[in-house]
Scaffold this motif. Structure first.
Motif, PDB file in Angstrom:
ATOM      1  N   VAL A 142       0.839  -1.194   0.000  1.00 24.93           N
ATOM      2  CA  VAL A 142       0.000   0.000   0.000  1.00 24.93           C
ATOM      3  C   VAL A 142       0.875   1.245   0.000  1.00 24.93           C
ATOM      4  N   THR A 143       0.464   2.279  -0.752  1.00 22.32           N
ATOM      5  CA  THR A 143       1.114   3.581  -0.674  1.00 22.32           C
ATOM      6  C   THR A 143       0.373   4.390   0.386  1.00 22.32           C
ATOM      7  N   PRO A 144       0.901   4.469   1.597  1.00 19.92           N
ATOM      8  CA  PRO A 144       0.126   5.042   2.720  1.00 19.92           C
ATOM      9  C   PRO A 144       0.105   6.568   2.687  1.00 19.92           C
ATOM     10  N   VAL A 145      -0.897   7.125   3.342  1.00 18.72           N
ATOM     11  CA  VAL A 145      -0.918   8.565   3.611  1.00 18.72           C
ATOM     12  C   VAL A 145      -0.133   8.778   4.898  1.00 18.72           C
ATOM     13  N   MET A 146       0.874   9.626   4.845  1.00 21.34           N
ATOM     14  CA  MET A 146       1.714   9.830   6.024  1.00 21.34           C
ATOM     15  C   MET A 146       0.910  10.483   7.151  1.00 21.34           C
ATOM     16  N   ARG A 147       1.298  10.164   8.375  1.00 24.07           N
ATOM     17  CA  ARG A 147       0.571  10.664   9.538  1.00 24.07           C
ATOM     18  C   ARG A 147       0.499  12.189   9.560  1.00 24.07           C
ATOM     19  N   ALA A 148       1.615  12.836   9.276  1.00 26.62           N
ATOM     20  CA  ALA A 148       1.648  14.298   9.306  1.00 26.62           C
ATOM     21  C   ALA A 148       0.753  14.891   8.226  1.00 26.62           C
ATOM     22  N   ASN A 154       6.439  23.981   8.590  1.00 25.50           N
ATOM     23  CA  ASN A 154       6.453  25.147   9.478  1.00 25.50           C
ATOM     24  C   ASN A 154       5.901  24.859  10.863  1.00 25.50           C
ATOM     25  N   ASP A 155       5.528  23.622  11.128  1.00 24.40           N
ATOM     26  CA  ASP A 155       5.021  23.241  12.445  1.00 24.40           C
ATOM     27  C   ASP A 155       5.990  22.225  13.049  1.00 24.40           C
ATOM     28  N   ASP A 156       6.557  22.542  14.201  1.00 20.97           N
ATOM     29  CA  ASP A 156       7.602  21.689  14.787  1.00 20.97           C
ATOM     30  C   ASP A 156       7.129  20.254  15.007  1.00 20.97           C
ATOM     31  N   ALA A 157       5.931  20.087  15.522  1.00 15.73           N
ATOM     32  CA  ALA A 157       5.441  18.740  15.832  1.00 15.73           C
ATOM     33  C   ALA A 157       5.162  17.952  14.553  1.00 15.73           C
ATOM     34  N   LEU A 158       4.492  18.587  13.606  1.00 14.63           N
ATOM     35  CA  LEU A 158       4.198  17.902  12.346  1.00 14.63           C
ATOM     36  C   LEU A 158       5.489  17.564  11.602  1.00 14.63           C
ATOM     37  N   ARG A 159       6.418  18.508  11.603  1.00 14.62           N
ATOM     38  CA  ARG A 159       7.678  18.263  10.899  1.00 14.62           C
ATOM     39  C   ARG A 159       8.441  17.109  11.536  1.00 14.62           C
ATOM     40  N   ALA A 160       8.478  17.059  12.840  1.00 10.40           N
ATOM     41  CA  ALA A 160       9.198  15.988  13.517  1.00 10.40           C
ATOM     42  C   ALA A 160       8.570  14.633  13.212  1.00 10.40           C
ATOM     43  N   TRP A 216       6.716  13.877  10.555  1.00 15.12           N
ATOM     44  CA  TRP A 216       6.983  13.589   9.137  1.00 15.12           C
ATOM     45  C   TRP A 216       8.404  13.069   8.939  1.00 15.12           C
ATOM     46  N   ALA A 217       9.378  13.735   9.547  1.00 18.27           N
ATOM     47  CA  ALA A 217      10.775  13.327   9.398  1.00 18.27           C
ATOM     48  C   ALA A 217      11.001  11.924   9.964  1.00 18.27           C
ATOM     49  N   THR A 218      10.326  11.620  11.059  1.00 16.69           N
ATOM     50  CA  THR A 218      10.455  10.285  11.653  1.00 16.69           C
ATOM     51  C   THR A 218       9.899   9.213  10.729  1.00 16.69           C
ATOM     52  N   GLU A 219       8.724   9.460  10.171  1.00 20.04           N
ATOM     53  CA  GLU A 219       8.118   8.469   9.274  1.00 20.04           C
ATOM     54  C   GLU A 219       8.921   8.333   7.983  1.00 20.04           C
ATOM     55  N   LEU A 220       9.423   9.458   7.474  1.00 17.58           N
ATOM     56  CA  LEU A 220      10.248   9.408   6.266  1.00 17.58           C
ATOM     57  C   LEU A 220      11.516   8.598   6.506  1.00 17.58           C
ATOM     58  N   GLU A 221      12.103   8.759   7.675  1.00 11.89           N
ATOM     59  CA  GLU A 221      13.301   7.991   8.006  1.00 11.89           C
ATOM     60  C   GLU A 221      12.981   6.501   8.087  1.00 11.89           C
ATOM     61  N   GLN A 222      11.820   6.160   8.580  1.00  6.66           N
ATOM     62  CA  GLN A 222      11.407   4.754   8.614  1.00  6.66           C
ATOM     63  C   GLN A 222      11.275   4.193   7.200  1.00  6.66           C
ATOM     64  N   VAL A 223      10.735   5.001   6.301  1.00  7.62           N
ATOM     65  CA  VAL A 223      10.623   4.599   4.896  1.00  7.62           C
ATOM     66  C   VAL A 223      12.012   4.362   4.299  1.00  7.62           C
ATOM     67  N   ARG A 224      12.911   5.298   4.545  1.00  6.41           N
ATOM     68  CA  ARG A 224      14.270   5.192   4.016  1.00  6.41           C
ATOM     69  C   ARG A 224      14.964   3.935   4.531  1.00  6.41           C
ATOM     70  N   LEU A 225      14.886   3.709   5.828  1.00  8.26           N
ATOM     71  CA  LEU A 225      15.556   2.552   6.410  1.00  8.26           C
ATOM     72  C   LEU A 225      14.933   1.246   5.931  1.00  8.26           C
ATOM     73  N   SER A 226      13.630   1.267   5.701  1.00  2.00           N
ATOM     74  CA  SER A 226      12.958   0.078   5.173  1.00  2.00           C
ATOM     75  C   SER A 226      13.518  -0.289   3.802  1.00  2.00           C
ATOM     76  N   MET A 227      13.708   0.717   2.948  1.00  2.00           N
ATOM     77  CA  MET A 227      14.240   0.438   1.610  1.00  2.00           C
ATOM     78  C   MET A 227      15.691  -0.029   1.681  1.00  2.00           C
ATOM     79  N   LEU A 228      16.468   0.576   2.573  1.00  2.00           N
ATOM     80  CA  LEU A 228      17.845   0.119   2.742  1.00  2.00           C
ATOM     81  C   LEU A 228      17.889  -1.322   3.236  1.00  2.00           C
ATOM     82  N   GLY A 229      16.956  -1.663   4.132  1.00  2.00           N
ATOM     83  CA  GLY A 229      16.887  -3.037   4.622  1.00  2.00           C
ATOM     84  C   GLY A 229      16.539  -4.019   3.529  1.00  2.00           C
ATOM     85  N   LEU A 230      15.619  -3.642   2.660  1.00  2.00           N
ATOM     86  CA  LEU A 230      15.253  -4.498   1.533  1.00  2.00           C
ATOM     87  C   LEU A 230      16.423  -4.666   0.570  1.00  2.00           C
ATOM     88  N   ARG A 231      17.160  -3.596   0.351  1.00  2.04           N
ATOM     89  CA  ARG A 231      18.344  -3.671  -0.513  1.00  2.04           C
ATOM     90  C   ARG A 231      19.353  -4.674   0.051  1.00  2.04           C
TER      91      ARG A 231
END
Length: 394
Positions: free
Chosen positions: A42-48, A296-302, A304-319
């Motif tokens: 699934v292509t999810p909608v990010m929490r932020a 521009n919102d500290d909580a939303l940005r944090a 988003w960055a956390t979920e994006l990092e999870q996506v990145r690490l997931s792809m590195l793990g698959l590689r």
């Protein structure tokens, strides 16, 4: 009039998607379309994004146009995300566009307007739509060597030799990170050499950055773009929010025109507004509004960055998992490049005939040039793909 129209070549990726949908096999694997998918496919909608949309629904009181170049706050937020403090904001003209493709198209339009004789040097290979749009606009293209099908890395010597044939005023199209379709990237030393060559020959860099945050991290993936923007007289940058914010269908992008001469910004900005007006008048705002709110919102940005990092690490793990399984099955490290590549894609470096064999015999779909979308895999399908690659004799 309509009887004079000619059939256009079918888009290979769209044709691949259609073939996959029509394949009745239940164990088929889609590694073709360039969209991020989680382990459930699934292509999810990010929490932020969901949180920002809910807030927008509550607060927005008008759907009026925002302006020819979009909301300036969106430009400010994206310029800060991509360029950091590498270039003063006063040196950057910017316009919101319908997706990264819209930014690429507007950049090519600007090139043609500014210098109709300019040639655009493109990596071999590159994203197919680069070539399609350039051809449609009648802009001459010149391929430069990039991917080494033996090492599955960058043919840097060939790249430098080919760019050395460019003339003053020619444009060099570069991928800011996570090269599409190969996954093979220049290192920082090589980037500096390319910058030096472009300055020596008075070439204009154009950077397409569509995967920031998918490779080595948000700031690490922006290093090359920042190096270029801060070390050349002028450049163009086309950015996409489709991948790192997961808002593909909202069509959210930005085109930047960067000049070291701050007095040039006014003309650049007016030109971007003019081009938008000629093409689609006002760019879409919904996706851009969400991105602005998140950045521009500290909580939303944090979040988003956390979920994006999870996506990145997931792809590195698959590689890494795929490279390890291929090494186990083959008894060699000839597939180690898969773990070294970055972003959503890797190019196996095999023939179209072998790609067709994978489709016909194993139900594995990838683009004919052997580009595969790593994000199309999961823990279950990694060993299936590895076995098919070895059994097919790749």
């Amino acid at each position: 009039m309509f009887d004079k129209l000619q059939a256009q070549p079918a888009d290979k990726i769209l044709a691949l998607m259609k073939a996959f949908r029509e394949d009745p096999r239940t164990d088929k694997i889609d590694l073709g379309v360039g969209v991020y998918k989680n382990a459930e496919g699934v292509t999810p909608v990010m929490r932020a994004v969901k949180a920002a949309e809910y807030r927008l629904w509550q607060e927005q009181d008008s759907k009026a146009y925002v302006g020819l170049v979009g909301d300036p706050a969106f430009s400010d937020a994206m310029i800060a995300l991509i360029l950091g403090d590498a270039v003063p904001r006063a040196n950057v003209g910017a316009a919101a566009t319908p997706g990264g493709t819209g930014a690429v198209r507007q950049a090519f339009e600007l090139i043609r307007m500014a210098n109709p004789q300019a040639r655009v040097f493109v990596s071999d290979p590159t994203w197919p739509n680069h070539l399609s749009i350039l051809k449609y606009l009648g802009i001459e293209t010149v391929a430069y060597r990039y991917f080494d099908s033996e090492t599955r890395g960058v043919d840097f010597a060939g790249m430098i030799e080919d760019l050395g044939k460019a003339k003053a005023g020619d444009v060099v199209l570069l991928h800011g990170c996570c090269h599409n379709p190969t996954g093979a990237n220049l290192n920082n030393v090589e980037w500096q050499a390319v910058i030096d060559l472009m300055n020596e020959r008075a070439l204009i860099p154009m950077i397409d950055i569509a995967y920031q945050g998918f490779g080595d991290g948000l700031d690490a993936d922006a290093i090359a773009t920042r190096m270029v923007a801060s070390n050349v007289p002028e450049c163009l940058i086309a950015a996409s929010c489709s991948k790192n914010f997961g808002i593909y269908r909202e069509r959210t992008g930005l085109l930047m025109a960067v000049s070291q001469d701050a007095s040039q910004r006014g003309l650049n900005q007016d030109t971007l507004a003019f081009l938008n007006r000629q093409n689609y008048s006002f760019p879409p705002d919904h996706g851009a509004r969400l991105v602005t709110m998140i950045l521009n919102d500290d909580a939303l940005r944090a979040d988003w960055a956390t979920e994006l990092e999870q996506v990145r690490l997931s792809m590195l793990g698959l590689r890494q998992a795929l490279a390890d399984e291929l090494q186990r099955l083959s008894g060699s490290d000839r597939f180690a490049f898969i773990a070294q590549h970055r972003g959503m894609f890797s190019r196996l470096g095999t023939s179209p005939e072998m790609v067709e064999k994978l489709r016909a015999n194993y139900g594995i779909y990838m683009v004919g040039d052997s580009r595969m979308n790593i994000a199309g895999l999961n823990a279950t399908t990694v060993p299936i793909l590895a076995k098919a690659i070895i059994d097919a004799g790749i």
